[in-house]
Design a protein around this motif. Structure first.
Motif, PDB file in Angstrom:
ATOM      1  N   ARG A   1      -8.931   3.815  -1.117  1.00  0.00           N
ATOM      2  CA  ARG A   1      -9.762   4.282   0.009  1.00  0.00           C
ATOM      3  C   ARG A   1     -11.191   4.581  -0.440  1.00  0.00           C
TER       4      ARG A   1
ATOM      5  N   PHE B 213       0.835  -1.202   0.000  1.00  0.00           N
ATOM      6  CA  PHE B 213       0.000   0.000   0.000  1.00  0.00           C
ATOM      7  C   PHE B 213       0.867   1.248   0.000  1.00  0.00           C
TER       8      PHE B 213
ATOM      9  N   LEU C  84       2.236   2.327  -3.416  1.00  0.00           N
ATOM     10  CA  LEU C  84       1.351   2.822  -4.473  1.00  0.00           C
ATOM     11  C   LEU C  84       1.534   4.320  -4.688  1.00  0.00           C
TER      12      LEU C  84
ATOM     13  N   ARG D  36      -3.513   5.145  -3.988  1.00  0.00           N
ATOM     14  CA  ARG D  36      -3.885   4.925  -2.587  1.00  0.00           C
ATOM     15  C   ARG D  36      -5.254   5.542  -2.309  1.00  0.00           C
ATOM     16  N   GLU D  37      -5.476   6.733  -2.847  1.00  0.00           N
ATOM     17  CA  GLU D  37      -6.759   7.391  -2.640  1.00  0.00           C
ATOM     18  C   GLU D  37      -7.880   6.631  -3.351  1.00  0.00           C
TER      19      GLU D  37
END
Length: 363
Positions: free
Chosen positions: A265, A253, A256, A261-262
């Motif tokens: 999420r 993670f 990335l 990453r966003e």
């Protein structure tokens, strides 16, 4: 201005412009991950959350970030999904945290503890009440981060071959039930069995177990439990909610790009909400069909609930004394739960209670 001076000035301007111009954007890298699920494809709502997540990640990254989802037993057994992430076999998994209480009882808080939070309270605690930060501080010891990956809402109490009229009826009962709930019922005479979802029906059919709980009407109908056990109990006091989880390798993670990453999420939040909505939409029709097929709905007797509640609190005190991290999570969750129910009794419960009574009058 002479020709030489003009060219020198122009050159300086071009150089200045080159310095001021923004850097040319680099193409986003193509990323391929694998996600192993604890669930079979036949359970489309719970398995589908991982598929919804993967589709959203792809859409948010213009297809550059692809996550392939594998059902239980395609890469790893359903109850070993987290182990596959820790071993580096896959980058992430979709599972239920409380499957891993054998590693540490703190794993229960990521999904549900008996007489804990309902699904809305859990969402509030995790997403806005500091719960996610507390949980991920614990999960860091295992090299993973957690993002919520769905919720079933309050579950049913399961399918039983015989009626449960008293605490004494629990003695010697072989029941498929996972996590801390199994430890609680064991103290009341139950013989708990931890069995993956796809293996419950044959165990119940062959008499290897006397009772089994899974999720609720929509999934239970698909699994066919009404054909092998007719008493359908409620509520599932061990799961006022059951939060599912995406466990992601902390190292992968962190590696990335920020935009990816966003995307992870955001996709997890979408999948988390969609699962609960799907169950809420599908359970009413399913419970009607199950009753028509012969299921006999039974509430757990009040003395049984009271005995289970008492034993639960005793176990939590014991675990807190032995495991300070468990105590920290339990105190945080309990405090949040108590404040939530203070509010719930004012508005949510009052409204729901009125509307349930109005429906019963045919209004």
């Amino acid at each position: 201005m002479k020709r030489r001076q003009f060219l020198q000035a122009a050159g300086a301007g071009v150089a200045g412009a080159a310095v001021a111009a923004p850097a040319i954007a680099q193409p986003a890298p193509e990323i391929r991950w694998r996600c192993t699920s604890s669930f079979p494809k036949s359970l489309d709502t719970i398995f589908g959350a991982a598929e919804d997540f993967a589709k959203a990640v792809a859409a948010l990254t213009d297809g550059k970030f692809q996550i392939q989802v594998f059902a239980a037993n395609e890469i790893a057994p359903g109850l070993q999904a987290l182990d596959a992430v820790q071993a580096g076999t896959v980058e992430m998994c979709h599972t239920a945290s409380y499957y891993y209480v054998g590693k540490d009882p703190c794993f229960a808080f990521g999904s549900a503890i008996p007489f804990g939070l309902n699904s809305r309270m859990n969402a509030a605690w995790v997403l806005a009440g500091g719960g996610l930060e507390l949980l991920n501080a614990f999960y860091a010891k295992y090299g993973v981060i957690m993002l919520p990956g769905g919720n079933t809402g309050t579950q049913m109490g399961g399918w039983f071959r015989k009626e449960i009229n008293s605490v004494a009826d629990l003695s010697g009962l072989k029941m498929r039930i996972a996590g801390i709930a199994g430890q609680i019922l064991q103290r009341l005479g139950v013989v708990p069995q931890q069995i993956a979802g796809g293996d419950i029906y044959p165990a119940l059919e062959k008499g290897a177990i006397d009772a089994a709980e899974w999720v609720g009407p929509y999934d239970d109908e698909k699994l066919g439990f009404v054909r092998v056990a007719k008493y359908y109990y409620y509520p599932g006091w061990w799961e006022g909610c059951a939060s599912l989880n995406f466990f992601i390798s902390e190292e992968k993670f962190a590696g990335l790009p920020p935009a990816c990453r966003e995307a992870v999420r955001v996709a997890a939040l979408m999948a988390n909400q969609q699962m609960q909505a799907s169950y809420d939409a599908r359970n009413p029709g399913a419970i009607k069909r199950l009753v028509a097929a012969g299921a006999q709905l039974r509430p757990f007797p009040q003395p049984v609930l009271e005995a289970c509640y008492k034993v639960s609190n005793e176990l939590y005190d014991e675990l807190s004394a032995k495991n300070p991290e468990f105590g920290k999570l339990y105190d945080a969750m309990k405090s949040f739960r108590n404040d939530e129910y203070l509010w719930w009794q004012v508005a949510e419960y009052s409204y729901d209670n009125f509307m349930i009574r109005a429906r019963a009058r045919g209004q």
